[in-house]
Design a protein around this motif. Structure first.
Motif, PDB file in Angstrom:
ATOM      1  N   ASP A 159       1.611   0.533   5.713  1.00  0.00           N
ATOM      2  CA  ASP A 159       1.142  -0.667   5.037  1.00  0.00           C
ATOM      3  C   ASP A 159       2.604  -1.686   4.704  1.00  0.00           C
ATOM      4  O   ASP A 159       2.154  -2.953   4.572  1.00  0.00           O
ATOM      5  CB  ASP A 159       0.276  -0.448   3.883  1.00  0.00           C
ATOM      6  N   PRO A 175       0.251  -6.186   3.159  1.00  0.00           N
ATOM      7  CA  PRO A 175      -0.447  -7.299   3.975  1.00  0.00           C
ATOM      8  C   PRO A 175      -1.365  -7.878   2.820  1.00  0.00           C
ATOM      9  O   PRO A 175      -1.432  -9.189   2.812  1.00  0.00           O
ATOM     10  CB  PRO A 175      -1.621  -6.545   4.668  1.00  0.00           C
ATOM     11  N   GLN A 176      -1.671  -7.423   1.540  1.00  0.00           N
ATOM     12  CA  GLN A 176      -2.496  -8.338   0.356  1.00  0.00           C
ATOM     13  C   GLN A 176      -1.735  -7.995  -0.893  1.00  0.00           C
ATOM     14  O   GLN A 176      -2.305  -8.393  -1.908  1.00  0.00           O
ATOM     15  CB  GLN A 176      -3.623  -7.732   0.390  1.00  0.00           C
ATOM     16  N   GLN A 177      -0.413  -7.694  -0.867  1.00  0.00           N
ATOM     17  CA  GLN A 177       0.099  -7.394  -2.405  1.00  0.00           C
ATOM     18  C   GLN A 177       1.645  -7.312  -2.139  1.00  0.00           C
ATOM     19  O   GLN A 177       2.040  -6.924  -0.831  1.00  0.00           O
ATOM     20  CB  GLN A 177      -0.421  -5.988  -2.387  1.00  0.00           C
TER      21      GLN A 177
END
Length: 246
Positions: A159, A175-177
């Motif tokens: 990730d 990706p989101q954090q």
């Protein structure tokens, strides 16, 4: 988290301090004001742990503020006038920052505050106790220290887009954090599998699998442009060529 307020009649000074506070994972920006009287109200309501306080203010001087606030908060003085330093320390301030304030000097001051306000809990980890990063034997993920004692976050290697280092802290971009942890980039580099991870700059480690384009001395991961440092270029382009050949 250490809750912070800024008391300064210069908007630029407050905005700079806010930007610095936002970079440090154990600090939380609560608000800023040009009024020492309003700030005293926040302190009396227990809304702040640490106050960044200018000395020369229109309603109250910073030193008058210190006398009124007593022991309800910790204070870091910020001023362009070095002659007030001795009197400030007589009021048991945490530190004295002389404007213009450099980030490394700011970080040193807030680490002093952390040692006072968070002597037991916090993100600082003793090397004699819990190691900052724990890996599993399959090298698929690691655990990094969170913002409080005994809190660890699992990070899957797959990730990680890239990692940015800042003194004794690193930011892991997913990706989101974004995950911020207390650790040096060098220590983390030694624990990451290589490849896919490669250090391309004194401040950046990237996952080669996430690179979308290389243009000259700049690489792109999603919408992030990351410089390729001169000392890392030869090894990086060798890695690129090896990838291209497979």
């Amino acid at each position: 988290m250490i809750r912070c307020i800024c008391v300064d009649d210069e908007a630029y000074a407050s905005s700079l301090l806010k930007a610095y506070i936002d970079k440090v994972p154990f600090l939380e920006f609560v608000g800023s004001t040009t009024s020492p009287i309003e700030a005293l109200g926040w302190v009396s309501e227990n809304r702040a742990d640490l106050v960044f306080l200018d000395i020369q203010m229109p309603e109250l001087t910073g030193l008058q503020f210190l006398k009124l606030a007593g022991n309800k908060c910790k204070v870091i003085l910020t001023t362009a006038y070095p002659e007030y330093a001795l009197e400030g320390y007589e009021h048991d301030v945490v530190d004295y920052l002389l404007k213009p304030i450099a980030f490394d000097r700011f970080l040193k001051a807030v680490q002093k505050a952390q040692a006072i306000l968070q002597p037991i809990v916090g993100i600082a980890v003793s090397s004699a106790s819990t190691p900052p990063t724990v890996q599993n034997s399959h090298a698929e993920y690691m655990f990094v220290k969170g913002e409080s004692k005994n809190k660890f976050l699992r990070i899957n290697y797959a990730d990680i887009l890239y990692i940015e280092g800042l003194k004794n802290y690193v930011s892991l971009y997913l990706p989101q954090q974004r995950v911020v942890t207390y650790q040096t980039l060098r220590d983390l580099e030694e624990q990451l599998p290589q490849p896919p991870f490669y250090r391309v700059h004194k401040s950046y480690i990237i996952s080669i699998d996430k690179v979308s384009m290389v243009d000259g001395h700049t690489l792109y991961i999603q919408d992030k442009q990351i410089p390729i440092g001169e000392t890392f270029r030869e090894g990086f382009f060798k890695l690129i060529r090896e990838k291209d050949a497979t």
